[in-house]
Structures are given as C-alpha cells and as structure tokens.
Design a protein around this motif. Structure first.
Motif, PDB file in Angstrom:
ATOM      1  N   ASN A 115      26.606   7.962-111.752  1.00  0.00           N
ATOM      2  CA  ASN A 115      26.585   9.728-112.270  1.00  0.00           C
ATOM      3  C   ASN A 115      25.676   9.194-113.589  1.00  0.00           C
ATOM      4  N   LYS A 116      26.485  10.448-114.722  1.00  0.00           N
ATOM      5  CA  LYS A 116      26.361  11.105-115.843  1.00  0.00           C
ATOM      6  C   LYS A 116      26.800   9.939-116.716  1.00  0.00           C
ATOM      7  N   GLN A 117      28.193   9.092-116.186  1.00  0.00           N
ATOM      8  CA  GLN A 117      28.882   8.091-117.174  1.00  0.00           C
ATOM      9  C   GLN A 117      28.311   6.936-116.639  1.00  0.00           C
ATOM     10  N   HIS A 118      28.389   6.477-115.353  1.00  0.00           N
ATOM     11  CA  HIS A 118      27.077   5.315-115.040  1.00  0.00           C
ATOM     12  C   HIS A 118      26.007   5.238-114.757  1.00  0.00           C
ATOM     13  N   PRO A 119      25.355   5.001-115.788  1.00  0.00           N
ATOM     14  CA  PRO A 119      23.431   4.788-114.809  1.00  0.00           C
ATOM     15  C   PRO A 119      23.014   4.051-114.671  1.00  0.00           C
ATOM     16  N   LEU A 120      21.388   3.756-114.344  1.00  0.00           N
ATOM     17  CA  LEU A 120      21.195   2.550-113.744  1.00  0.00           C
ATOM     18  C   LEU A 120      19.925   2.256-115.048  1.00  0.00           C
ATOM     19  N   PRO A 121      19.655   0.830-114.623  1.00  0.00           N
ATOM     20  CA  PRO A 121      18.669   0.138-116.074  1.00  0.00           C
ATOM     21  C   PRO A 121      17.224   1.002-114.754  1.00  0.00           C
ATOM     22  N   ALA A 122      16.411   1.146-116.762  1.00  0.00           N
ATOM     23  CA  ALA A 122      15.000   1.586-116.177  1.00  0.00           C
ATOM     24  C   ALA A 122      14.729   1.163-114.912  1.00  0.00           C
ATOM     25  N   THR A 123      14.669  -0.231-115.311  1.00  0.00           N
ATOM     26  CA  THR A 123      13.854  -1.012-114.037  1.00  0.00           C
ATOM     27  C   THR A 123      14.557  -1.791-112.734  1.00  0.00           C
ATOM     28  N   TYR A 124      15.612  -0.632-112.706  1.00  0.00           N
ATOM     29  CA  TYR A 124      16.345  -0.774-110.922  1.00  0.00           C
ATOM     30  C   TYR A 124      15.260  -0.358-109.873  1.00  0.00           C
ATOM     31  N   ALA A 125      14.601  -0.806-109.131  1.00  0.00           N
ATOM     32  CA  ALA A 125      14.065  -0.176-108.021  1.00  0.00           C
ATOM     33  C   ALA A 125      13.878  -0.992-106.994  1.00  0.00           C
ATOM     34  N   PRO A 126      14.628  -0.188-106.195  1.00  0.00           N
ATOM     35  CA  PRO A 126      15.280  -1.223-104.702  1.00  0.00           C
ATOM     36  C   PRO A 126      14.679  -0.549-103.560  1.00  0.00           C
ATOM     37  N   GLY A 127      14.030   0.831-104.161  1.00  0.00           N
ATOM     38  CA  GLY A 127      13.668   1.658-102.410  1.00  0.00           C
ATOM     39  C   GLY A 127      14.604   2.472-101.773  1.00  0.00           C
ATOM     40  N   GLU A 128      13.659   2.065-100.949  1.00  0.00           N
ATOM     41  CA  GLU A 128      14.578   3.285-100.145  1.00  0.00           C
ATOM     42  C   GLU A 128      15.426   1.756 -99.627  1.00  0.00           C
ATOM     43  N   VAL A 129      17.161   2.290 -99.352  1.00  0.00           N
ATOM     44  CA  VAL A 129      17.704   0.786 -98.754  1.00  0.00           C
ATOM     45  C   VAL A 129      17.688   0.586 -97.063  1.00  0.00           C
ATOM     46  N   PRO A 130      17.115   0.096 -96.220  1.00  0.00           N
ATOM     47  CA  PRO A 130      17.054  -0.278 -95.012  1.00  0.00           C
ATOM     48  C   PRO A 130      18.310   0.159 -94.187  1.00  0.00           C
ATOM     49  N   GLU A 131      19.497  -0.106 -94.703  1.00  0.00           N
ATOM     50  CA  GLU A 131      20.303  -0.034 -93.881  1.00  0.00           C
ATOM     51  C   GLU A 131      20.651   1.310 -94.068  1.00  0.00           C
ATOM     52  N   ALA A 132      20.673   2.363 -95.022  1.00  0.00           N
ATOM     53  CA  ALA A 132      20.461   3.421 -94.974  1.00  0.00           C
ATOM     54  C   ALA A 132      19.535   4.420 -94.101  1.00  0.00           C
ATOM     55  N   ARG A 133      18.161   3.829 -94.380  1.00  0.00           N
ATOM     56  CA  ARG A 133      17.514   4.927 -93.174  1.00  0.00           C
ATOM     57  C   ARG A 133      18.024   4.443 -91.982  1.00  0.00           C
ATOM     58  N   ALA A 134      19.297   2.943 -91.593  1.00  0.00           N
ATOM     59  CA  ALA A 134      19.308   3.015 -90.145  1.00  0.00           C
ATOM     60  C   ALA A 134      19.963   3.932 -89.618  1.00  0.00           C
ATOM     61  N   ALA A 135      20.469   3.587 -89.921  1.00  0.00           N
ATOM     62  CA  ALA A 135      22.004   4.656 -89.836  1.00  0.00           C
ATOM     63  C   ALA A 135      21.924   6.336 -90.119  1.00  0.00           C
ATOM     64  N   PHE A 136      20.793   6.293 -90.637  1.00  0.00           N
ATOM     65  CA  PHE A 136      20.630   7.881 -90.905  1.00  0.00           C
ATOM     66  C   PHE A 136      19.521   7.849 -89.445  1.00  0.00           C
ATOM     67  N   GLU A 137      18.903   7.274 -88.955  1.00  0.00           N
ATOM     68  CA  GLU A 137      18.326   7.537 -87.651  1.00  0.00           C
ATOM     69  C   GLU A 137      18.827   7.589 -86.396  1.00  0.00           C
ATOM     70  N   THR A 138      20.295   6.475 -86.821  1.00  0.00           N
ATOM     71  CA  THR A 138      20.353   7.046 -85.592  1.00  0.00           C
ATOM     72  C   THR A 138      21.471   8.275 -85.975  1.00  0.00           C
ATOM     73  N   MET A 139      22.126   8.992 -86.898  1.00  0.00           N
ATOM     74  CA  MET A 139      22.597  10.317 -86.818  1.00  0.00           C
ATOM     75  C   MET A 139      21.973  11.157 -86.810  1.00  0.00           C
ATOM     76  N   LYS A 140      20.617  10.881 -86.838  1.00  0.00           N
ATOM     77  CA  LYS A 140      19.256  12.041 -86.659  1.00  0.00           C
ATOM     78  C   LYS A 140      19.383  11.918 -85.359  1.00  0.00           C
ATOM     79  N   ALA A 141      19.147  10.782 -84.579  1.00  0.00           N
ATOM     80  CA  ALA A 141      19.871  10.943 -82.877  1.00  0.00           C
ATOM     81  C   ALA A 141      20.450  11.944 -82.529  1.00  0.00           C
ATOM     82  N   ALA A 142      22.200  11.362 -82.944  1.00  0.00           N
ATOM     83  CA  ALA A 142      23.214  12.054 -82.268  1.00  0.00           C
ATOM     84  C   ALA A 142      22.931  13.073 -82.429  1.00  0.00           C
TER      85      ALA A 142
END
Length: 276
Positions: A115-142
C-alpha cells in the motif's frame, strides 16, 4: 511500786531544754544569715525561700515522660504519570516523504502487504501467482453455475508497466486525483501477482467502473469471493484506511482462511494485519 530516780529525771529535762535552745539558736543564726544574704529584705528573702522550696520539691518528684507530640506525616510529592499521547495514525492516503523503495517486500503473518506506506522493491517481479490464478478459475466455474461469465481483465503488472500507467493518469487528471485511484510504481498491488481486476465478459462497459458493484456479477463476487480466498480490497468508505478510493472490481487473493476472517468481520486487509 517502782523506785523513781528523781536525779535522772531532772537531767533529762535539762537535756531537752538545752537541745531546744541549741536548735533555736542555730535556726536564728541561719535566719540571720539568710536575711543578710538578701540585704535584710524580708519580702525578697521569703520569696527566695519559697522558690528554693519549690525547686527542691520539683527535683524530688519522679521525672515524668513527656507526652509524645503527634508527628505530622511528611508531605511527599506524588508523581502523576502523564498519559502517553495518543499515537498519531499515518494518513493512509498520503505517500511517505521518503520515496526510496525497500530492498524486500512487507510480509505480516505470512500475508504480503502493498500500500502507500508499504511499497515493494522495484525489482520485485513474481509474475501472476499460480495459486491465485487457480483459485480464480475455481471461482469462475462456480459463478458460471449461476449464469455469470467472470473475466480477470487485469492481474499482474510489473514496475515498468505500472509506471507507464501512473504517468498517463497523472498527465490526464493531475497527480492529486491520480493518487486516489492509481498506485505509483512500486506501490501497486498488481505488482504482487495477487491482485485481480474482475468483470463480466460481454459487459465491458462496467469494467473498472463503480457500476460493476451494482451488477449481478459484482454482487455475487462481494458475497462469495471470500470462499475462494479473495477479498474486496478497497471497500466503500475505507479510503482513509486502504489509501485508495472504492473499487468494486479489485479483488486480492489472501487464502481462504484469511479471506473468511476478513469477510466475517467486515474489515480491511490493513485492519486485519493491524497496521491501521
């Protein structure tokens, strides 16, 4: 009858008489000496005699213990501890004066915070987190079972992409306005790979719009997203806590347990993590 020796009786009377005369003479001599000492002043002599007798009587009396005087309790200064001044809360809507980005992201109780008080390093680049994508797909199906076609139209954005977007919004609306709805590069949740902007396919007019919250899809997500590990990241009326205006389409993956707790309590991520 006993024989009485008249000679012995006469001697005793004479002895008594002599003792009386001797004592009288001695007392007269002492009195004369007393008056002489006090210049033959009878009144002064009698007063001195009375004082002498009084002193003698006082001296012969058993000494009395003086009554203990009550001791006044000493006044002691009572130090009153000042109540600590209420800790001023950081204004969540304002970026810190120090714009330097950290070397590592902020993780509290296993939850990544951006957030505005807790930034990330400029080099932080995890890409889309697979766990989050999997959860979204389950929710999309529901959601599909309820006739809804959910679409995650914006998820991971790296530092460079966020910088490009923010500069565009600033040029268009000015920095003050842009800071309410767009994160500066390094401060965006999208850089975590856990943020999903969601809308309904075929209803693009409501994408990234407050109107999405009034649609069937928006209402379904608000009521059910926590069951799949997502929370509505920027609830209405919480800008002073999250730092950003309400976004009915912006959901953040935090895991089912955390999401359920936040939803049940009706709080924000900042409040859950205790940073506000």
């Amino acid at each position: 009858m006993k024989f009485i020796d008249k000679g012995k009786q006469a001697n005793k009377k004479l002895y008594r008489k002599w003792m009386v005369i001797s004592l009288s003479a001695i007392m007269a001599a002492l009195a004369a000496m007393w008056f002489y000492i006090h210049d033959w002043n009878v009144e002064q002599s009698m007063r001195a005699l009375a004082e002498a007798v009084a002193i003698e009587e006082t001296a012969t009396e058993a000494p009395k213990e003086e009554a203990a005087m009550p001791v006044e309790p000493e006044e002691t200064e009572t130090s009153v501890e000042e109540e600590p001044a209420a800790e001023e809360k950081t204004d969540a809507t304002i970026y810190p004066a120090d714009s330097a980005l950290p070397e590592a992201p902020t993780v509290i109780n296993g939850v990544l915070l951006a957030n505005k008080q807790h930034p990330l390093p400029a080099t932080y680049a995890p890409g889309e987190v697979p766990e989050a994508r999997a959860a979204f797909e389950t929710m999309k199906a529901a959601a599909a079972e309820n006739g809804l076609n959910l679409s995650a139209f914006s998820t991971y954005r790296d530092f460079a992409r966020q910088k490009q977007l923010y500069e565009g919004y600033t040029a268009k609306d000015g920095q003050e306005a842009a800071d309410r709805y767009s994160a500066r590069p390094g401060y965006s949740e999208h850089q975590t790979g856990l943020a999903f902007d969601i809308g309904e396919a075929g209803k693009e007019q409501h994408w990234a719009s407050a109107s999405f919250g009034d649609t069937k899809g928006g209402k379904w997500l608000a009521a059910n997203a926590h069951a799949y590990g997502f929370i509505l990241r920027y609830p209405e009326g919480s800008e002073h806590i999250t730092g950003y205006m309400h976004e009915s389409w912006h959901f953040r993956y935090v895991g089912k347990d955390v999401a359920a707790d936040i939803h049940q309590k009706g709080i924000t991520l900042e409040e859950y993590l205790g940073v506000q």
